[in-house]
Design an enzyme around this catalytic site. Sequence first.
Site, PDB file in Angstrom:
ATOM      1  N   GLY A 297     -31.745 -29.640  -2.865  1.00 58.37           N
ATOM      2  CA  GLY A 297     -32.238 -30.250  -1.298  1.00 58.37           C
ATOM      3  C   GLY A 297     -31.175 -31.296  -1.509  1.00 58.37           C
ATOM      4  N   LEU A 298     -29.859 -32.059  -2.409  1.00 58.15           N
ATOM      5  CA  LEU A 298     -29.281 -32.773  -2.396  1.00 58.15           C
ATOM      6  C   LEU A 298     -28.005 -32.452  -1.209  1.00 58.15           C
ATOM      7  CD1 LEU A 298     -30.918 -33.986  -4.719  1.00 58.15           C
ATOM      8  CD2 LEU A 298     -28.664 -33.672  -6.261  1.00 58.15           C
TER       9      LEU A 298
ATOM     10  N   ASN B 290     -36.799 -38.843  -6.099  1.00 54.46           N
ATOM     11  CA  ASN B 290     -36.186 -37.616  -7.084  1.00 54.46           C
ATOM     12  C   ASN B 290     -34.806 -38.818  -7.953  1.00 54.46           C
ATOM     13  OD1 ASN B 290     -34.626 -35.700  -8.488  1.00 54.46           O
ATOM     14  ND2 ASN B 290     -33.565 -34.912  -6.222  1.00 54.46           N
TER      15      ASN B 290
ATOM     16  N   CYS C 123     -32.798 -35.132 -11.057  1.00 51.85           N
ATOM     17  CA  CYS C 123     -31.883 -34.556 -10.664  1.00 51.85           C
ATOM     18  C   CYS C 123     -30.502 -34.332 -11.946  1.00 51.85           C
ATOM     19  CB  CYS C 123     -31.461 -34.180  -9.114  1.00 51.85           C
ATOM     20  SG  CYS C 123     -30.391 -33.055  -9.184  1.00 51.85           S
TER      21      CYS C 123
ATOM     22  N   LYS D  89     -40.611 -38.491  -9.928  1.00 49.79           N
ATOM     23  CA  LYS D  89     -40.157 -37.171 -10.199  1.00 49.79           C
ATOM     24  C   LYS D  89     -38.973 -37.403 -11.091  1.00 49.79           C
ATOM     25  CE  LYS D  89     -39.009 -32.061  -9.448  1.00 49.79           C
ATOM     26  NZ  LYS D  89     -38.393 -31.852  -8.405  1.00 49.79           N
TER      27      LYS D  89
ATOM     28  N   ASN E 220     -38.475 -31.670 -13.867  1.00 51.44           N
ATOM     29  CA  ASN E 220     -36.615 -31.635 -12.872  1.00 51.44           C
ATOM     30  C   ASN E 220     -36.317 -30.234 -13.706  1.00 51.44           C
ATOM     31  OD1 ASN E 220     -34.411 -30.840 -10.364  1.00 51.44           O
ATOM     32  ND2 ASN E 220     -35.288 -33.249 -10.150  1.00 51.44           N
ATOM     33  N   THR E 221     -35.344 -30.013 -12.703  1.00 52.90           N
ATOM     34  CA  THR E 221     -34.770 -29.120 -14.496  1.00 52.90           C
ATOM     35  C   THR E 221     -33.643 -29.499 -15.126  1.00 52.90           C
ATOM     36  OG1 THR E 221     -32.459 -29.340 -12.248  1.00 52.90           O
ATOM     37  CG2 THR E 221     -34.078 -27.279 -11.853  1.00 52.90           C
TER      38      THR E 221
ATOM     39  N   GLY F 269     -41.760 -23.946  -7.682  1.00 55.09           N
ATOM     40  CA  GLY F 269     -39.973 -24.097  -7.115  1.00 55.09           C
ATOM     41  C   GLY F 269     -38.969 -22.787  -7.146  1.00 55.09           C
TER      42      GLY F 269
HETATM   43  C1  FMN Z   1     -31.825 -24.518  -6.251  1.00 54.79           C
HETATM   44  C2  FMN Z   1     -32.566 -25.560  -6.930  1.00 54.79           C
HETATM   45  C3  FMN Z   1     -32.574 -26.525  -6.138  1.00 54.79           C
HETATM   46  C4  FMN Z   1     -33.359 -28.121  -5.953  1.00 54.79           C
HETATM   47  N1  FMN Z   1     -33.063 -28.787  -5.717  1.00 54.79           N
HETATM   48  C5  FMN Z   1     -34.101 -30.120  -6.192  1.00 54.79           C
HETATM   49  C6  FMN Z   1     -34.221 -31.053  -5.660  1.00 54.79           C
HETATM   50  O1  FMN Z   1     -33.603 -31.524  -4.082  1.00 54.79           O
HETATM   51  N2  FMN Z   1     -34.842 -32.203  -5.048  1.00 54.79           N
HETATM   52  C7  FMN Z   1     -35.771 -32.525  -6.381  1.00 54.79           C
HETATM   53  O2  FMN Z   1     -36.360 -33.389  -6.746  1.00 54.79           O
HETATM   54  N3  FMN Z   1     -35.697 -31.408  -7.832  1.00 54.79           N
HETATM   55  C8  FMN Z   1     -34.716 -29.959  -6.580  1.00 54.79           C
HETATM   56  N4  FMN Z   1     -35.128 -28.671  -7.809  1.00 54.79           N
HETATM   57  C9  FMN Z   1     -36.087 -28.519  -8.829  1.00 54.79           C
HETATM   58  C10 FMN Z   1     -37.018 -28.337  -8.466  1.00 54.79           C
HETATM   59  O3  FMN Z   1     -38.120 -29.466  -7.412  1.00 54.79           O
HETATM   60  C11 FMN Z   1     -38.400 -27.938  -9.522  1.00 54.79           C
HETATM   61  O4  FMN Z   1     -38.292 -29.580 -10.203  1.00 54.79           O
HETATM   62  C12 FMN Z   1     -37.704 -27.361 -10.445  1.00 54.79           C
HETATM   63  O5  FMN Z   1     -36.663 -26.203 -10.584  1.00 54.79           O
HETATM   64  C13 FMN Z   1     -38.566 -26.838 -12.375  1.00 54.79           C
HETATM   65  O6  FMN Z   1     -39.297 -25.440 -11.130  1.00 54.79           O
HETATM   66  P1  FMN Z   1     -39.239 -24.004 -10.608  1.00 54.79           P
HETATM   67  O7  FMN Z   1     -38.728 -23.332 -12.378  1.00 54.79           O
HETATM   68  O8  FMN Z   1     -40.645 -23.753 -10.440  1.00 54.79           O
HETATM   69  O9  FMN Z   1     -38.204 -24.361  -9.933  1.00 54.79           O
HETATM   70  C14 FMN Z   1     -33.960 -27.791  -7.645  1.00 54.79           C
HETATM   71  C15 FMN Z   1     -34.291 -26.141  -7.921  1.00 54.79           C
HETATM   72  C16 FMN Z   1     -33.875 -25.667  -7.832  1.00 54.79           C
HETATM   73  C17 FMN Z   1     -33.617 -24.328  -8.674  1.00 54.79           C
END
Ligand code: FMN
Length: 231
Positions: A2-3, A54, A57, A92, A119-120, A192
């Site tokens: 997303g970034l 967000n 991140c 978030k 988030n991650t 996600g």
């Molecule tokens: C490729 C990728 C891109 C992501 N981009 C964003 C982002 O732009 N903004 C955001 O708040 N979280 C982003 N995330 C985090 C996810 O929204 C989510 O919080 C995180 O991956 C944990 O959930 P999941 O295990 O279902 O992926 C991203 C995750 C991944 C893997």
Amino acid sequence: MGLPNPGIDLFAEEMAVAVRAGPVIGSVFGSNAKEFAELAAKMEDYGASAVELNLSCPHAEGYGAEIGSDPKNVRSIVSAVSSSVDVPVWAKLTPNTSSISELGRAAEDGGAEAVVAINTLKAIVISAELRKPVLSNRFGGLSGPAVKPVGIRAVYDLRGALSIPVVGVGGISDWRDAAEYILAGASAFQVGSAVGTRGPKVFGEINRGLEMFMSDHGYGSVAEMVGVARE
Ligand SMILES: Cc1cc2nc3c(=O)[nH]c(=O)nc-3n(C[C@H](O)[C@H](O)[C@H](O)COP(=O)(O)O)c2cc1C
């Protein structure tokens, strides 16, 4: 990701299509309260039903978790956005902190109507042959099944610390994962990585499985399930 997106102005077109299909939660990120407030106001103009900030991140210098791991920043950003938009503001949160509950309380104090976790997790992968990190950015965000227990613990802690709803995310790819998050205290959940691995059909599959689980166990609504594992 997303970034690295083309910028808020180009979202006008995409949002015009998306809002016709149903409610859209618009996610925005900025480097300070003023930027967050401006972006959130544009998302509201485009028809978003809520904005998600967000603040979490893990791999963007000057953004995300770098500003979102300080409760004072979380509070001031959420508060600036809450006074610039009429739609609900969701914060978030990052799991890369010693106390996600403290961040959640700061978001609640700032006027958030919900928090989203997680988030991650900040992570790094090294190539033994190349003797260096595989990502040119060095750090990345770990997501998917490995982070589920961390996400569930975050939701469990936040549910105990806050009065506002908690939205769970992290490693959900089937109905059982979703049920675990709800039982830990999530009022809603997000998916996600599993959209990448399983495709958009994952949403229907999770919902159908969850409905069967709920009817087998006598739950009439998700609300009846929220936080039951905490009791
Ligand atoms: C490729 C990728 C891109 C992501 N981009 C964003 C982002 O732009 N903004 C955001 O708040 N979280 C982003 N995330 C985090 C996810 O929204 C989510 O919080 C995180 O991956 C944990 O959930 P999941 O295990 O279902 O992926 C991203 C995750 C991944 C893997």
